[in-house]
Design a protein around this motif. Structure first.
Motif, short mmCIF file in Angstrom:
data_model
loop_
_atom_site.label_atom_id
_atom_site.label_comp_id
_atom_site.label_asym_id
_atom_site.label_seq_id
_atom_site.Cartn_x
_atom_site.Cartn_y
_atom_site.Cartn_z
N ILE A 255 17.46 6.76 -41.43
CA ILE A 255 16.92 5.58 -40.56
C ILE A 255 15.81 6.26 -39.48
O ILE A 255 15.18 5.49 -39.77
CB ILE A 255 18.00 5.00 -40.70
N GLU A 256 16.46 6.99 -39.11
CA GLU A 256 15.51 7.52 -38.40
C GLU A 256 13.61 7.68 -38.67
O GLU A 256 13.24 7.56 -38.23
CB GLU A 256 15.67 8.69 -37.72
N LEU A 257 14.28 8.54 -40.05
CA LEU A 257 12.57 8.62 -40.80
C LEU A 257 12.19 7.02 -40.57
O LEU A 257 10.68 6.90 -40.71
CB LEU A 257 12.85 9.67 -42.10
N THR A 258 12.34 5.72 -41.18
CA THR A 258 12.16 5.41 -41.67
C THR A 258 11.48 4.64 -40.79
O THR A 258 10.40 3.61 -40.55
CB THR A 258 13.21 3.97 -42.40
N VAL A 259 12.39 4.15 -39.38
CA VAL A 259 11.72 3.41 -38.22
C VAL A 259 10.44 4.20 -37.22
O VAL A 259 9.57 3.29 -37.11
CB VAL A 259 13.21 3.83 -37.37
N TYR A 260 10.69 5.30 -37.63
CA TYR A 260 10.07 6.46 -37.06
C TYR A 260 8.29 5.80 -37.12
O TYR A 260 7.34 5.65 -37.17
CB TYR A 260 10.24 7.39 -37.13
N GLY A 261 8.33 5.35 -39.29
CA GLY A 261 6.98 5.38 -40.16
C GLY A 261 6.63 4.44 -40.04
O GLY A 261 5.55 4.10 -40.05
N THR A 262 7.63 3.32 -39.88
CA THR A 262 7.10 1.65 -39.40
C THR A 262 7.00 1.44 -37.98
O THR A 262 6.92 -0.05 -38.02
CB THR A 262 8.26 0.92 -40.15
N MET A 263 7.60 1.60 -37.21
CA MET A 263 7.48 0.99 -35.78
C MET A 263 6.11 0.67 -35.41
O MET A 263 5.93 -0.37 -34.64
CB MET A 263 8.40 2.42 -34.90
N ASP A 264 5.21 1.70 -35.21
CA ASP A 264 4.07 1.63 -35.21
C ASP A 264 3.72 0.46 -35.38
O ASP A 264 3.06 -0.72 -34.68
CB ASP A 264 2.88 2.34 -35.30
N ASP A 265 3.76 -0.76 -36.98
CA ASP A 265 2.07 -1.23 -37.77
C ASP A 265 3.47 -2.46 -36.46
O ASP A 265 3.31 -4.08 -36.69
CB ASP A 265 2.60 -1.71 -39.07
N TYR A 266 4.71 -2.31 -37.08
CA TYR A 266 6.34 -3.93 -36.03
C TYR A 266 5.37 -3.91 -34.83
O TYR A 266 5.55 -5.14 -34.16
CB TYR A 266 7.41 -2.88 -35.90
N LEU A 267 5.28 -2.95 -33.97
CA LEU A 267 5.49 -3.43 -32.42
C LEU A 267 3.91 -3.97 -32.26
O LEU A 267 4.14 -4.41 -31.82
CB LEU A 267 5.23 -1.27 -31.67
N GLN A 268 3.16 -3.43 -33.17
CA GLN A 268 1.95 -4.50 -33.38
C GLN A 268 1.78 -5.92 -33.58
O GLN A 268 1.18 -6.46 -32.95
CB GLN A 268 0.72 -3.31 -34.02
N ASN A 269 2.73 -5.47 -35.05
CA ASN A 269 2.85 -7.23 -35.13
C ASN A 269 3.64 -8.30 -34.71
O ASN A 269 3.39 -9.15 -34.32
CB ASN A 269 3.25 -7.08 -36.77
N THR A 270 4.52 -7.20 -34.12
CA THR A 270 5.44 -8.49 -33.12
C THR A 270 5.07 -8.48 -31.93
O THR A 270 5.23 -9.76 -31.53
CB THR A 270 7.08 -7.95 -33.73
#
Length: 474
Positions: A255-270
């Motif tokens: 889960i750390e790997l996945t959150v790390y890999g998707t968090m950039d876009d999520y923070l920008q979009n949210t």
């Protein structure tokens, strides 16, 4: 017959470089750091890669999935190889061979070539297993959880340091007259060359155990495997505890790997953050590996001292459940300040859960530490694959629906709608994943140890040499 346990380090004295255990600890941590640095080295350049190679949204998500998929098979294999040939040779060859796809990634010209390189680059993620095996062979039971967690945490740091390091390498490349559009290619080549050089360092400056390398000890007749000591892979995988830890590591590191890999876009979009700001937040998330994973191993050792092996399991269950609660809460926040607070708490708990997992692993089957570490380590990547697939499915469907619904309204309106759809889909995905992690925390309680397992050697026993010899299959 040599007693390897009797000469293992009982303290993590980081500045005692004359001690072979400490020297190996540093080299394996740095090697692991470089593997993670190269493994995720392309992440800061993904916008450039998408533009240069013309990647579609599906191809971009597939590259993320492939990067963690290849590691599954590599980790399963490398653990068994470590038991047979020793961690020194395994790490040497992994670094040297693994450098090849990293270098080739800088030379790709088509999306297919890029996807193939990302698949094979993922193989260097097996470095984690070797790191855990090597520190387990070098440190005594009283400190092995802390040593394992610290080496792994500092190695994982490479996955965050590349966000700062790779752009710096690119900037240095540009200063020599290379075009900005080509800088990401040269940066990957340089990262690959460094991995290759670390393979040479590993070969010449480490050894398998405090008393020597496997092949040397076997040749001297000091490390002999009898039929009684041999543990087949099929026998190892019959232990239900390994598969619970497989799921536990899927729910933590995966889960750390996945959150790390998707968090950039999520923070920008949210939260409508700038790309640089979002990147710095994610970087700080990764930098917590400096101490967070160590804390997990440290408390695992402390609870082990208080309540035996059951104490290690109880702490693992607690911290994993807390991790799930933090992710569920983060997924529902709409305030950037509250979101960052819970992201920090999630980061702290997930990395502590990883450290706590490998404070339990060395005690599952002491005759097959490599195989056990490999299976559990592979669980992390299976978890990353499944979580990334879930987020991809939800996000891709939502984005396509937004594009259809807003077609003809202009590029800006389309981009806003697409970002909102992606944010909502990923938020829902994080929410679901969080509850799965909570359930896994309760599942961890099913790990049991026999009274024989609970007879963990004390520090004094390690020093006086009253333990049974550790032997390896020939």
């Amino acid at each position: 017959m040599i007693n390897i346990d009797a000469v293992k380090a009982t303290k993590l004295n980081l500045f005692n470089f004359k001690d072979v255990s400490i020297r190996t600890f540093w080299i394996t941590s740095i090697s692991f750091f470089m593997c993670f640095f190269a493994w995720f080295g392309i992440v800061p350049f993904m916008p450039d890669v998408v533009r240069d190679l013309g990647l579609t949204p599906d191809q971009k998500w597939n590259s993320i999935i492939l990067a963690v998929s290849g590691t599954v098979f590599a980790r399963l294999l490398i653990g068994k190889l470590c038991d047979k040939y020793g961690p020194r040779l395994c790490y040497t060859w992994l670094l040297i061979i693994g450098a090849i796809p990293v270098i080739l990634c800088g030379l790709v010209q088509t999306p297919l070539q890029f996807l193939i390189c990302r698949l094979f680059i993922g193989f260097i993620g097996a470095s984690f297993v070797i790191t855990q095996v090597h520190t387990s062979l070098m440190f005594a039971p009283n400190i092995v959880g802390t040593a394992n967690a610290t080496s792994a945490g500092w190695g994982n740091l490479g996955g965050g340091a590349n966000r700062l390091g790779m752009p710096l390498i690119a900037a240095a490349v540009v200063s020599f007259g290379i075009a900005d559009t080509e800088a990401w290619r040269y940066s990957m080549v340089i990262a690959g060359v460094i991995c290759f050089l670390m393979g040479l360092v590993y070969f010449f400056f480490t050894q398998d155990t405090p008393k020597g390398n496997f092949n040397e000890l076997k040749a001297a007749g000091e490390m002999v495997a009898t039929k009684k000591d041999q543990v087949g892979f099929l026998e190892v995988i019959k232990d239900y505890r390994i598969w619970i830890l497989f799921v536990v590591y899927a729910a933590s590191f995966g889960i750390e790997l996945t959150v790390y890999g998707t968090m950039d876009d999520y923070l920008q979009n949210t939260f409508q953050l700038e790309r640089l700001t979002a990147g710095n937040i994610v970087l700080s998330f990764a930098l917590m590996n400096i101490f967070a994973r160590t804390l997990g191993g440290f408390f695992g050792d402390k609870f082990g001292k208080l309540k035996g092996l059951r104490g290690r399991v109880l702490f693992l269950s607690f911290i994993l459940t807390l991790q799930g609660i933090m992710l569920v809460t983060f997924s529902t926040t709409t305030s950037i300040i509250v979101g960052v607070v819970f992201l920090i708490l999630f980061s702290l708990s997930v990395q502590m859960a990883e450290g706590a997992t490998f404070s339990v692993v060395p005690f599952i089957n002491k005759k097959a530490i490599g195989s056990v570490s490999g299976i559990v380590g592979a669980g992390g990547n299976v978890g990353a694959f499944l979580a990334a697939f879930l987020l991809k499915s939800k996000s891709a469907l939502a984005e396509k629906a937004a594009i259809v619904a807003n077609e003809g309204l202009g590029d800006h309106a389309l981009k806003v709608a697409q970002s909102a759809a992606s944010s909502s889909a990923v938020s829902q995905g994080y929410f679901i994943i969080g509850f799965v992690v909570i359930a896994t925390g309760f599942l961890a309680l099913a790990i049991k140890f026999s009274s024989e397992d609970e007879e963990v050697p004390s520090v004094s026993e390690s020093l006086t040499g009253d333990l049974q010899p550790i032997k390896v299959k020939s």
